[in-house]
Motif scaffolding. Sequence first.
Motif, PDB file in Angstrom:
ATOM      1  N   GLU A  16       0.749  -1.312  -0.047  1.00  0.00           N
ATOM      2  CA  GLU A  16       0.054   0.125   0.059  1.00  0.00           C
ATOM      3  C   GLU A  16       0.966   1.275  -0.036  1.00  0.00           C
ATOM      4  OE1 GLU A  16      -3.116  -0.178  -0.539  1.00  0.00           O
ATOM      5  OE2 GLU A  16      -3.014  -2.459  -0.241  1.00  0.00           O
ATOM      6  N   ASP A  17       2.148   1.261   0.788  1.00  0.00           N
ATOM      7  CA  ASP A  17       2.864   2.334   1.007  1.00  0.00           C
ATOM      8  C   ASP A  17       3.455   2.616  -0.597  1.00  0.00           C
ATOM      9  OD1 ASP A  17       2.800   2.930   3.661  1.00  0.00           O
ATOM     10  OD2 ASP A  17       4.396   1.471   3.975  1.00  0.00           O
ATOM     11  N   ILE A  37       2.116   1.653  -3.659  1.00  0.00           N
ATOM     12  CA  ILE A  37       1.248   2.261  -4.402  1.00  0.00           C
ATOM     13  C   ILE A  37       0.860   3.716  -4.244  1.00  0.00           C
ATOM     14  CG2 ILE A  37      -1.525   1.820  -4.903  1.00  0.00           C
ATOM     15  CD1 ILE A  37      -1.120  -1.026  -4.527  1.00  0.00           C
ATOM     16  N   ARG A  38       0.766   4.029  -3.025  1.00  0.00           N
ATOM     17  CA  ARG A  38       0.615   5.519  -2.801  1.00  0.00           C
ATOM     18  C   ARG A  38       1.514   6.431  -3.043  1.00  0.00           C
ATOM     19  NH1 ARG A  38       2.783   8.258   1.270  1.00  0.00           N
ATOM     20  NH2 ARG A  38       3.427   6.244   2.357  1.00  0.00           N
ATOM     21  N   LEU A  39       2.999   6.150  -3.247  1.00  0.00           N
ATOM     22  CA  LEU A  39       4.183   6.564  -3.639  1.00  0.00           C
ATOM     23  C   LEU A  39       4.166   6.865  -5.090  1.00  0.00           C
ATOM     24  CD1 LEU A  39       6.734   5.333  -0.957  1.00  0.00           C
ATOM     25  CD2 LEU A  39       5.728   7.798  -1.177  1.00  0.00           C
ATOM     26  N   LEU A  70       1.687   6.386  -7.375  1.00  0.00           N
ATOM     27  CA  LEU A  70       0.603   7.050  -8.194  1.00  0.00           C
ATOM     28  C   LEU A  70       0.870   8.320  -8.523  1.00  0.00           C
ATOM     29  CD1 LEU A  70      -2.411   5.484  -6.309  1.00  0.00           C
ATOM     30  CD2 LEU A  70      -2.045   5.273  -8.635  1.00  0.00           C
ATOM     31  N   PRO A  71       1.317   9.169  -7.804  1.00  0.00           N
ATOM     32  CA  PRO A  71       1.369  10.601  -8.364  1.00  0.00           C
ATOM     33  C   PRO A  71       2.805  10.883  -9.477  1.00  0.00           C
ATOM     34  CG  PRO A  71       1.610  10.615  -5.963  1.00  0.00           C
ATOM     35  CD  PRO A  71       1.692   9.198  -6.261  1.00  0.00           C
ATOM     36  N   GLN A 107       0.982   9.566 -12.675  1.00  0.00           N
ATOM     37  CA  GLN A 107      -0.217  10.455 -12.932  1.00  0.00           C
ATOM     38  C   GLN A 107       0.745  11.680 -13.774  1.00  0.00           C
ATOM     39  OE1 GLN A 107      -3.472  10.948 -13.232  1.00  0.00           O
ATOM     40  NE2 GLN A 107      -3.322  12.974 -13.931  1.00  0.00           N
ATOM     41  N   LEU A 167      -1.225  -1.475  -9.816  1.00  0.00           N
ATOM     42  CA  LEU A 167      -1.226  -0.290 -10.541  1.00  0.00           C
ATOM     43  C   LEU A 167      -1.555  -0.153 -11.709  1.00  0.00           C
ATOM     44  CD1 LEU A 167       2.366   1.042  -9.046  1.00  0.00           C
ATOM     45  CD2 LEU A 167       0.329   2.193  -8.361  1.00  0.00           C
ATOM     46  N   GLN A 218      -5.118   2.852 -12.376  1.00  0.00           N
ATOM     47  CA  GLN A 218      -4.971   4.055 -12.816  1.00  0.00           C
ATOM     48  C   GLN A 218      -4.522   3.963 -14.524  1.00  0.00           C
ATOM     49  OE1 GLN A 218      -1.692   4.954 -14.437  1.00  0.00           O
ATOM     50  NE2 GLN A 218      -1.450   2.795 -14.018  1.00  0.00           N
TER      51      GLN A 218
END
Length: 421
Positions: free
Chosen positions: A125-126, A128-130, A132-133, A136, A169, A173
């Motif tokens: 989860e960490d 993925i959170r890192l 994603l930006p 994007q 991921l 997205q």
Amino acid sequence: METLELLVRNTSEVLTVEGSYTEPAERALTPRPNACVGVRRGRVLYVGPEGGLPPGTVGPSTRVIDAHGQFVGPGFVDPHTHAVFAGERANEFDLRNQGASYLQIAQAGGGIANTVRSTRFASEEDLIRLALPRLQTMLEYGITTAEVKSGYGLNLQDELKILKVVQRLSALQPLELVPTLLCAHAIPEEYREWREAYMDLCTREIIPAVAEQGLARFCDVFAEEGAFSLAEARRILVAAKKAGMRPRLHADQLTANGGAELAAEVGAATADHLEHVSDAGIRALAEAGVTAVLVPTSTLFLRVRPYAPGRKLREAGVNVALGTNLNPGSAMSENLPLAMGLACLENGLTAAEAYWATTRGAALALGLNTYGRITVGDPANLVVFSCSNYRHLPYHLGINHARIVIKDGHVVVENERALCP
């Protein structure tokens, strides 16, 4: 013809990029002046003059995008990234600016080992959170497909963790991800005195497990001083090939060590970096049909010379692709247009060659035969740019001109603030 779901019209030109790397790049871009592009069910249904559309193909439900006289091209393909990681290495960037070399930092416990420690500590989860930006940002630059390597786990559990994150991921997205196993990125700290044991771990445990779970399309090796010898790289790539993964190679980046020749020998899809590739290595790549993936942002970021000889590679008949090499140590940048500009300024490519290298050339490097071009029947991955000609992209250095990004027929980015010349 069926009613279109999406129509991009009023273009200066549509670069369909349907040619070959064996012909001049300007011709290979196959421009279609003032063409429009029609899309249905996520695929290109029509490319040509708007007057050639049959009656009824544009209906009330058709979304019409006005390009305002600007150009349209395929979504960019980034063939070399390390986009999933934890931690940062800004302090190492500062040390290099004070004179420390990449190898000196690595020998002192920094470099890849630094990121490995942070990434092992992070949960899925960490990560993925890192990530994603970063993804994007890449999407906003017009990148619709990108390769992502593991290589910051360096044990069975954490290499699998990273590749599972890449898989997750892809579903979270729009940016399509192509996974690569890079367990041979560095010898982990706990195996420094037991290299052979780590080789066994890669070939007997990690590669079979990744293959069994279908988590990677490619297997890469960093063949370089301080990383893996050519003999070690050969052993790992042969094992991966037997397991169904296509070889790739970080080759001749910091030293001239015959990495390109090894890439040709093992039938690698790509040889990447190539700053110190020899003439014999260039000939071997051409004869074996190996794509050269250049990452000039990394050469700039590390403050090393020379840049890879893009001109010589093209003239030898090698397919050349360009990537960001997004990673925390040697290329902390998602900016593919910057890589295009550097490729023209420092690698000796023309604007057309740089555009080919970020579209069709990169797609071929990843074995994506219907990507990096705009052809009827292929996935509709398109970018509407805010400039009238592709030559403006490397010239307006490092600036994002992707105004509208379309992935599989869906508008995923609308950036009306994209700069116009």
